[in-house]
Design an enzyme around this catalytic site. Structure first.
Site, mmCIF file in Angstrom:
data_model
loop_
_atom_site.group_PDB
_atom_site.id
_atom_site.type_symbol
_atom_site.label_atom_id
_atom_site.label_comp_id
_atom_site.label_asym_id
_atom_site.label_seq_id
_atom_site.Cartn_x
_atom_site.Cartn_y
_atom_site.Cartn_z
ATOM 1 N N ASP A 1 16.491 9.913 52.915
ATOM 2 C CA ASP A 1 15.885 9.191 51.819
ATOM 3 C C ASP A 1 16.019 7.703 52.113
ATOM 4 O OD1 ASP A 1 14.934 8.366 49.287
ATOM 5 O OD2 ASP A 1 15.725 10.195 48.402
ATOM 6 N N ASP A 18 14.793 5.904 57.355
ATOM 7 C CA ASP A 18 13.391 6.216 57.587
ATOM 8 C C ASP A 18 13.343 7.160 58.784
ATOM 9 O OD1 ASP A 18 10.726 6.206 58.574
ATOM 10 O OD2 ASP A 18 10.370 4.241 57.677
ATOM 11 N N ASP A 43 13.327 16.388 51.377
ATOM 12 C CA ASP A 43 12.835 15.929 50.077
ATOM 13 C C ASP A 43 12.047 14.633 50.261
ATOM 14 O OD1 ASP A 43 12.676 16.061 47.211
ATOM 15 O OD2 ASP A 43 14.137 14.440 47.129
ATOM 16 N N LYS A 83 9.154 19.382 50.814
ATOM 17 C CA LYS A 83 8.323 18.959 49.681
ATOM 18 C C LYS A 83 7.028 18.390 50.246
ATOM 19 C CE LYS A 83 9.502 15.175 47.497
ATOM 20 N NZ LYS A 83 10.258 14.285 46.608
#
Length: 110
Positions: A1, A18, A43, A83
């Site tokens: 994240d 990243d 995610d 996701k």
């Protein structure tokens, strides 16, 4: 994240970075973990622009990168969760996942 993650779980590593810039070998050393893994969960979501097709394309890129990580570092029989911003590319992504895993389930939240 890209944002700080505020939870901790035993036997889980959360990465604030990243994915384009990640050196996986350094991450494994930092967290004192080593593949193969039972589970890879992504995610990730792109920074949205408000341009639907752009946001969907960036989501697809992140999903494909996560899948590459999963395929490289999961143990046989391992699990992969990702996701995805639904788009016309959904079938292509699902086919890639099905090709590499025995089962592919889709959950679409309300």
């Amino acid at each position: 994240d890209l944002q700080p993650i505020k939870i901790t779980l035993p036997n889980a590593a959360f990465l604030e970075a990243d994915i384009h810039d990640v050196n996986w070998e350094e991450v494994f050393q930092e967290f004192e973990i080593a593949p193969p893994f039972d589970l890879v969960i992504s995610d990730m979501a792109p920074r949205t622009t408000g341009i639907k097709i752009t946001d969907q394309a960036r989501s697809m890129e992140l999903c494909e990168m996560a899948l590459e990580v999963g395929l490289k570092y999961l143990k046989p029989g391992g699990h992969f969760i990702v996701k995805f911003f639904h788009s016309e590319d959904f079938e292509a992504l699902r086919n890639k996942i099905r090709k590499n895993f025995g089962k592919c389930e889709i959950l679409r939240p309300k």
